[in-house]
Design an enzyme around this catalytic site. Structure first.
Site, mmCIF file in Angstrom:
data_model
loop_
_atom_site.group_PDB
_atom_site.id
_atom_site.type_symbol
_atom_site.label_atom_id
_atom_site.label_comp_id
_atom_site.label_asym_id
_atom_site.label_seq_id
_atom_site.Cartn_x
_atom_site.Cartn_y
_atom_site.Cartn_z
ATOM 1 N N HIS A 46 1.269 2.326 -4.433
ATOM 2 C CA HIS A 46 0.645 3.020 -3.301
ATOM 3 C C HIS A 46 -0.544 3.823 -3.795
ATOM 4 O O HIS A 46 -0.507 4.397 -4.886
ATOM 5 C CB HIS A 46 1.657 3.947 -2.619
ATOM 6 C CG HIS A 46 1.256 4.319 -1.221
ATOM 7 N ND1 HIS A 46 0.342 5.297 -0.951
ATOM 8 C CD2 HIS A 46 1.636 3.809 -0.031
ATOM 9 C CE1 HIS A 46 0.174 5.380 0.360
ATOM 10 N NE2 HIS A 46 0.948 4.485 0.945
ATOM 11 N N ASP A 79 5.919 -0.647 3.286
ATOM 12 C CA ASP A 79 5.640 -1.970 3.847
ATOM 13 C C ASP A 79 6.603 -3.023 3.336
ATOM 14 O O ASP A 79 6.893 -3.996 4.030
ATOM 15 C CB ASP A 79 4.200 -2.387 3.523
ATOM 16 C CG ASP A 79 3.217 -1.515 4.262
ATOM 17 O OD1 ASP A 79 3.252 -1.517 5.482
ATOM 18 O OD2 ASP A 79 2.447 -0.807 3.606
HETATM 19 N N1 CMC Z 1 1.680 -5.533 -8.675
HETATM 20 C C1 CMC Z 1 1.399 -5.536 -9.991
HETATM 21 N N2 CMC Z 1 0.683 -4.574 -10.626
HETATM 22 C C2 CMC Z 1 0.208 -3.577 -9.876
HETATM 23 C C3 CMC Z 1 0.468 -3.501 -8.484
HETATM 24 C C4 CMC Z 1 1.237 -4.515 -7.882
HETATM 25 N N3 CMC Z 1 1.500 -4.490 -6.571
HETATM 26 N N4 CMC Z 1 -0.114 -2.388 -7.992
HETATM 27 C C5 CMC Z 1 -0.704 -1.770 -8.999
HETATM 28 N N5 CMC Z 1 -0.516 -2.486 -10.168
HETATM 29 C C6 CMC Z 1 -0.946 -2.101 -11.516
HETATM 30 C C7 CMC Z 1 -2.438 -2.245 -11.706
HETATM 31 O O1 CMC Z 1 -2.775 -3.540 -12.196
HETATM 32 C C8 CMC Z 1 -2.719 -1.153 -12.710
HETATM 33 O O2 CMC Z 1 -2.301 -1.609 -13.979
HETATM 34 P P1 CMC Z 1 -3.089 -1.110 -15.316
HETATM 35 O O3 CMC Z 1 -2.959 0.389 -15.346
HETATM 36 O O4 CMC Z 1 -2.398 -1.798 -16.443
HETATM 37 O O5 CMC Z 1 -4.519 -1.557 -15.131
HETATM 38 C C9 CMC Z 1 -1.769 -0.034 -12.307
HETATM 39 O O6 CMC Z 1 -0.674 -0.704 -11.668
HETATM 40 C C10 CMC Z 1 -2.382 0.988 -11.365
HETATM 41 O O7 CMC Z 1 -2.891 0.281 -10.244
HETATM 42 P P2 CMC Z 1 -4.149 0.702 -9.370
HETATM 43 O O8 CMC Z 1 -4.854 -0.533 -8.941
HETATM 44 O O9 CMC Z 1 -4.935 1.751 -10.102
HETATM 45 O O10 CMC Z 1 -3.474 1.383 -8.148
HETATM 46 P P3 CMC Z 1 -4.226 1.682 -6.820
HETATM 47 O O11 CMC Z 1 -3.859 3.052 -6.421
HETATM 48 O O12 CMC Z 1 -5.670 1.390 -6.946
HETATM 49 O O13 CMC Z 1 -3.643 0.607 -5.816
HETATM 50 C C11 CMC Z 1 -2.400 -0.416 -4.136
HETATM 51 C C12 CMC Z 1 -2.672 0.879 -4.912
HETATM 52 C C13 CMC Z 1 -1.425 -0.107 -3.014
HETATM 53 C C14 CMC Z 1 -3.719 -0.959 -3.546
HETATM 54 C C15 CMC Z 1 -1.810 -1.432 -5.119
HETATM 55 O O14 CMC Z 1 -0.640 -0.918 -5.691
HETATM 56 C C16 CMC Z 1 -1.532 -2.792 -4.471
HETATM 57 O O15 CMC Z 1 -2.432 -3.616 -4.385
HETATM 58 N N6 CMC Z 1 -0.269 -3.011 -3.999
HETATM 59 C C17 CMC Z 1 0.080 -4.233 -3.310
HETATM 60 C C18 CMC Z 1 -0.390 -4.221 -1.861
HETATM 61 C C19 CMC Z 1 0.418 -3.274 -0.985
HETATM 62 O O16 CMC Z 1 1.637 -3.257 -1.017
HETATM 63 N N7 CMC Z 1 -0.302 -2.459 -0.185
HETATM 64 C C20 CMC Z 1 0.331 -1.517 0.766
HETATM 65 C C21 CMC Z 1 0.228 -0.133 0.308
HETATM 66 S S1 CMC Z 1 0.992 1.028 1.411
HETATM 67 C C22 CMC Z 1 -0.066 1.088 2.772
HETATM 68 C C23 CMC Z 1 0.286 2.202 3.727
HETATM 69 O O17 CMC Z 1 0.711 3.291 3.344
HETATM 70 O O18 CMC Z 1 0.107 1.986 4.903
#
Ligand code: CMC
Length: 432
Positions: free
Chosen positions: A307, A367
């Site tokens: 998240h 989600d």
């Molecule tokens: N699967 C695998 N690895 C992941 C995932 C995932 N779903 N999410 C984050 N990571 C890894 C990412 O590769 C990074 O690794 P490293 O530090 O080695 O480079 C680390 O975790 C931190 O990730 P981030 O990209 O900096 O995290 P973020 O805050 O930018 O992204 C997110 C958050 C929700 C966009 C992402 O976790 C994601 O794409 N999740 C899957 C899609 C999803 O479920 N979205 C719904 C979110 S809730 C929406 C709401 O509240 O309404």
């Protein structure tokens, strides 16, 4: 109001100004930069508004590091345990929990407004059955904005109350109609004795057992409550900006629905089920997908994990996880979705134990579980974001009302960092 301030010095002119610091009750205090341009000639630049407070609000507080979500000061866990969607709607709108009379009056007003103009049905029928339900829902709101166009009077409290109630009551009924339309079922009519969640289930699934209706309505009520508000996200900020032009509240909510539709906002639970279907239909096992998600060379991510704001855990996920587990326990082996849910539970187990996910605090989010519960209830995937929209309508109207009552209320007008050409003279086409 304190005398806290931040002093900014212009390195080129040595001019200095003091910017007042506004106290926040919880969360970071805020620097008031409104005098920056007048005194130093600069604007602030913050694409994506990641460092900008766009308004004062008393409605919802989020602390992503601590996993806190509070509506009007009440932790979401306590509301999910003890309250209902309708009572929570009253709380979000009124800044207090209602007493019995207040709740009864509020519920009665909503019940009376469930009688949505049935000419909306003719408009829904014009759509192709394959249209996305979010597009149809936006059109329904536009239809209502046309119907209630002549009496717009947003400074009038009665007008605001009536449109608020109308919106909270009408969107769930129209959501059930849209679901029935895409399924070729009878549209059905609401029963004013039932709550909004009960009506949604009763109208959408008229043929399931009474016990199943009760179970699904309870789960649906909690899903509505958990999605009712989430502070200044993209769709809420859209409703505020759109509403700031004093447009019809129905039109402002239509703008919010359009924003929520995007896959990076409201569409994630649909993506969760698509991913589970993909795993189910592939010849690869769950471990294969887990390894793919961990592989930095591969763009694949586990949908429903991680998240942007909740870096410890998503408090809504904890609540709905319990409902998902209870719901799945009651499904019998013959349920056609059982293999899908078994995959979901395997993924959950991996993510909670595997060092990659644990060290990065990548917990299953709201989600992940809401997709599973909605699938188990029988809601078609394309309707998931509509469910989100009907719940969030409460938050949107709460923010719309708060904005209009704000002493600083004025039309929103962001500025820009212009990086285009400076003055250029027109060249006739034959000379270009
Ligand atoms: N699967 C695998 N690895 C992941 C995932 C995932 N779903 N999410 C984050 N990571 C890894 C990412 O590769 C990074 O690794 P490293 O530090 O080695 O480079 C680390 O975790 C931190 O990730 P981030 O990209 O900096 O995290 P973020 O805050 O930018 O992204 C997110 C958050 C929700 C966009 C992402 O976790 C994601 O794409 N999740 C899957 C899609 C999803 O479920 N979205 C719904 C979110 S809730 C929406 C709401 O509240 O309404």
């Amino acid at each position: 109001m304190t005398n806290k301030k931040i002093t900014i010095k212009d390195g080129q002119t040595n001019n200095e100004i003091d910017l007042p610091v506004l106290d926040s009750i919880l969360g970071p205090d805020v620097v008031d930069i409104r005098s920056l341009e007048k005194n130093l000639g600069y604007l602030s630049h913050d694409p994506g508004f990641m460092a900008t407070s766009s308004c004062e609000s008393k409605i919802t507080f989020i602390d992503g590091n601590e996993g806190k979500l509070w509506y009007r000061g009440y932790p979401i866990e306590e509301l999910a345990e003890n309250s209902s969607f309708v009572e929570t709607a009253y709380l979000l709108l009124n800044d207090k929990l209602p007493n019995i009379n207040e709740l009864n009056n509020f519920s009665n007003d909503i019940s009376k407004s469930m009688n949505v103009d049935s000419s909306v049905l003719n408009m829904i029928k014009v759509f192709d059955k394959n249209s996305h339900p979010m597009a149809i829902m936006t059109a329904c709101l536009t239809y209502l904005s046309a119907k209630y166009h002549s009496d717009i009077d947003i400074q009038n409290k009665d007008y605001r109350y009536n449109s608020t109630i109308n919106l909270i009551a009408a969107v769930p009924i129209m959501a059930a109609w849209i679901l029935n339309f895409i399924h070729d079922n009878d549209f059905g009519q609401p029963n004013q004795e039932l709550s909004l969640a009960e009506n949604f289930i009763n109208m959408s699934f008229p043929n399931i057992s009474e016990e199943q209706k009760k179970l699904s309505s309870k789960a649906m009520d909690i899903i509505f409550l958990l999605h009712a508000d989430h502070e200044q996200n993209a769709s809420t900020s859209t409703v505020r900006l759109s509403g700031s032009s004093e447009t019809s509240p129905y039109a402002a909510i239509a703008a919010g629905i359009s924003t929520l539709w995007g896959p990076t906002h409201g569409g994630a639970n649909e993506a969760v089920i698509n991913m589970l279907e993909e795993i189910k239909n592939s010849d690869k096992d769950v471990e294969y997908y887990i390894n793919m998600a961990k592989d930095k060379e591969n763009p694949f991510r586990l949908m429903g994990f991680g998240h942007r704001i909740y870096k410890n855990y998503d408090p809504r996920a904890k609540i709905i996880q319990k409902i998902a587990h209870e719901y799945l326990k009651k499904l019998d082996e013959s349920n056609p979705n059982k293999p899908l849910f078994d995959i979901a539970m395997k993924l959950e187990k991996y993510a909670l134990e595997d060092d990659y996910f644990v060290s990065r605090k990548l917990y299953p989010n709201v989600d992940f579980y809401s997709g599973i519960v909605l699938k188990a209830i029988g809601v078609p995937q394309s309707m998931y974001t509509v469910i989100f929209a009907l719940a969030r309508t409460v938050g949107w109207v709460a923010h719309w009302n708060e904005m209009i009552e704000d002493k600083n209320f004025r039309i929103g007008r962001p500025r820009q960092l212009y990086t285009g050409k400076s003055k250029t003279s027109y060249i006739k086409i034959e000379d270009r």
